[in-house]
Design a protein around this motif. Structure first.
Motif, PDB file in Angstrom:
ATOM      1  N   VAL A 228       0.828  -1.202   0.000  1.00 35.49           N
ATOM      2  CA  VAL A 228       0.000   0.000   0.000  1.00 35.49           C
ATOM      3  C   VAL A 228       0.864   1.254   0.000  1.00 35.49           C
ATOM      4  N   ALA A 229       1.892   1.273   0.863  1.00 39.59           N
ATOM      5  CA  ALA A 229       2.772   2.439   0.938  1.00 39.59           C
ATOM      6  C   ALA A 229       3.498   2.666  -0.383  1.00 39.59           C
ATOM      7  N   PHE A 233       3.117   6.128  -2.670  1.00 38.44           N
ATOM      8  CA  PHE A 233       4.233   7.033  -2.927  1.00 38.44           C
ATOM      9  C   PHE A 233       4.711   6.939  -4.378  1.00 38.44           C
ATOM     10  N   ILE A 234       4.823   5.727  -4.915  1.00 38.50           N
ATOM     11  CA  ILE A 234       5.269   5.574  -6.306  1.00 38.50           C
ATOM     12  C   ILE A 234       4.244   6.173  -7.258  1.00 38.50           C
ATOM     13  N   GLY A 235       2.957   5.894  -7.005  1.00 37.12           N
ATOM     14  CA  GLY A 235       1.921   6.462  -7.863  1.00 37.12           C
ATOM     15  C   GLY A 235       1.894   7.970  -7.809  1.00 37.12           C
ATOM     16  N   ALA A 236       2.082   8.538  -6.612  1.00 36.66           N
ATOM     17  CA  ALA A 236       2.042   9.991  -6.464  1.00 36.66           C
ATOM     18  C   ALA A 236       3.190  10.653  -7.206  1.00 36.66           C
ATOM     19  N   ILE A 237       4.409  10.140  -7.031  1.00 34.86           N
ATOM     20  CA  ILE A 237       5.551  10.810  -7.657  1.00 34.86           C
ATOM     21  C   ILE A 237       5.573  10.595  -9.163  1.00 34.86           C
ATOM     22  N   LEU A 390      -1.204  -6.628  -8.182  1.00 35.49           N
ATOM     23  CA  LEU A 390      -2.147  -5.825  -7.402  1.00 35.49           C
ATOM     24  C   LEU A 390      -1.516  -4.500  -6.977  1.00 35.49           C
ATOM     25  N   THR A 391      -0.233  -4.558  -6.602  1.00 33.52           N
ATOM     26  CA  THR A 391       0.463  -3.318  -6.239  1.00 33.52           C
ATOM     27  C   THR A 391       0.534  -2.368  -7.425  1.00 33.52           C
TER      28      THR A 391
END
Length: 429
Positions: A228-229, A233-237, A390-391
């Protein structure tokens, strides 16, 4: 089949040219500038006209008279020469108006741009050539006149799927582009998208093509919390960086300065950024659509700051190439920018580098190119352990949302600055 084979031939020519030019180490930083210069000469020298961004492309016409040959292949004044995706989007729902007669000039410009190492990609060129081939067949053969629209749609979907080796990527790519014009989804269009995607994938399998290298995640996150983390963070950046890059590219493409001025400013910026990337990483990491930068990130132990720096520099370099007049796509550059951005958080959350890169690449397509369904199809088609998939899917959702927020914030800031610049100062008595 014909559209995808045409796209495959051009892409293979680009790959062969890249293989040759990448060995010219002494000229590695100058070759992209040479390629963009050649593209500008082709598009503005042979193409004539004036480059203006618009949503009203002129209908392509042809004539058998030699006196009208130059007018036949010249760019009309309301066509942006290097905007390959724009032509596909603008003609959605009216594919018979696609300017297929301009494709030979664009193919030459694409070959010189991408083949000589500019930071542009091959996905949009493939879709452009596939749609152009379908339109040409439908308009040239009388018995196919009624099928010109599905032929164009199928050609575009097949070309993209042939490059990616994933059937639904091409189908969703054409679907999401058409939705930017809010074109109604009819059974005819769905059938053409699906048929094109399957045929393109079949061409890829039959010819055993390896045209675009996609990272396959091998290891799932250790636990649910880490997954989830990492997705957040990866999706946001990745979504934010690629979305802001997309806004900058749109701005650069819409400028109406003289071609020589654009080439001078953009070309010098490309050269400077390539030198900086060579210092931060390696000269090879600055060359080509982005595959070499991913290879550098995979094989060299470096800090998250270096990875982030290279991602931002690559984003600026692609924007500079568009400003200079380069002709190519941004799908593959966004894959690379997202991959590098995702690896920034690999160590922090204990996620494997290949998973971070694959998730970041998918988020880059969802957030920067605004193609979330295409990104989902790519994640499922690439494969890997269920936890890793899923990630990556969660990262696509986060990347799409982050990209939407970043793009809107950039638009609001730009509008506010334009409004302030137009206001005249008021003086009192």
């Amino acid at each position: 089949m014909i559209g995808s084979l045409a796209a495959v031939l051009l892409t293979e020519a680009i790959k062969q040219t890249l293989d040759i030019t990448s060995g010219l180490t002494a000229w590695l930083l100058l070759l992209p500038l040479v390629g963009v210069t050649l593209a500008v000469l082709v598009l503005f020298g042979l193409g004539k006209g004036q480059s203006v961004q618009t949503l009203a492309p002129r209908e392509a016409t042809s004539s058998g008279r030699w006196g009208s040959l130059m007018a036949w292949y010249s760019f009309p004044r309301d066509i942006a020469r290097a905007d390959l995706t724009g032509d596909v989007v603008n003609s959605s729902g009216a594919e018979e108006s696609f300017p297929w007669n301009l494709t030979p000039l664009r193919a030459l410009a694409i070959l010189s741009t991408v083949g000589l190492g500019a930071p542009m990609g091959t996905e949009s060129p493939a879709a452009h050539i596939g749609v152009a081939t379908g339109t040409w067949l439908g308009r040239s053969i009388p018995s196919l006149h009624k099928l010109v629209r599905p032929l164009a749609i199928g050609g575009g979907a097949a070309s993209v799927s042939a490059l990616m080796g994933i059937p639904l990527v091409g189908s969703f790519f054409m679907f999401e582009l058409s939705q930017r014009r809010q074109v109604s989804l009819t059974p005819e269009r769905v059938a053409a998208m699906l048929a094109g995607g399957v045929v393109g994938w079949g061409i890829n399998v039959a010819l055993k093509l390896q045209l675009i290298r996609l990272i396959v995640p091998r290891v799932s996150p250790d636990d649910f919390g880490e997954g989830v983390a990492a997705a957040l963070f990866i999706g946001a950046i990745a979504g934010t960086i690629t979305a802001l890059t997309g806004e900058a590219i749109y701005w650069a493409r819409g400028l109406r300065n003289r071609p020589i001025i654009r080439l001078l400013i953009g070309g010098l910026a490309m050269l400077f950024l390539a030198i900086v990337i060579g210092q931060v990483a390696t000269p090879e990491a600055a060359f080509g659509p982005g595959g070499a930068a991913i290879v550098w990130a995979e094989n060299i132990e470096t800090t998250p700051y270096h990875l982030l720096a290279v991602a931002l520099l690559r984003a600026a370099s692609t924007t500079a190439a568009v400003l200079a007049g380069a002709c190519g796509g941004v799908f593959v550059p966004f894959l690379a920018i997202g991959d590098l951005s995702g690896r920034v958080f690999a160590t922090a959350f204990g996620v494997a580098g290949d998973l971070a890169g694959a998730a970041g690449a998918a988020a880059g397509i969802a957030g920067g190119y605004r193609l979330p369904l295409t990104a989902v199809a790519m994640v499922l088609g690439v494969g890997g352990p269920q936890g890793a998939q899923l990630t990556s899917l969660a990262t696509v959702v986060v990347g799409a949302l982050a990209g939407m927020v970043a793009a809107r914030a950039a638009n609001q800031l730009s509008s506010s600055l334009r409004t302030k610049s137009r206001q005249k100062p008021v003086t009192g008595n």
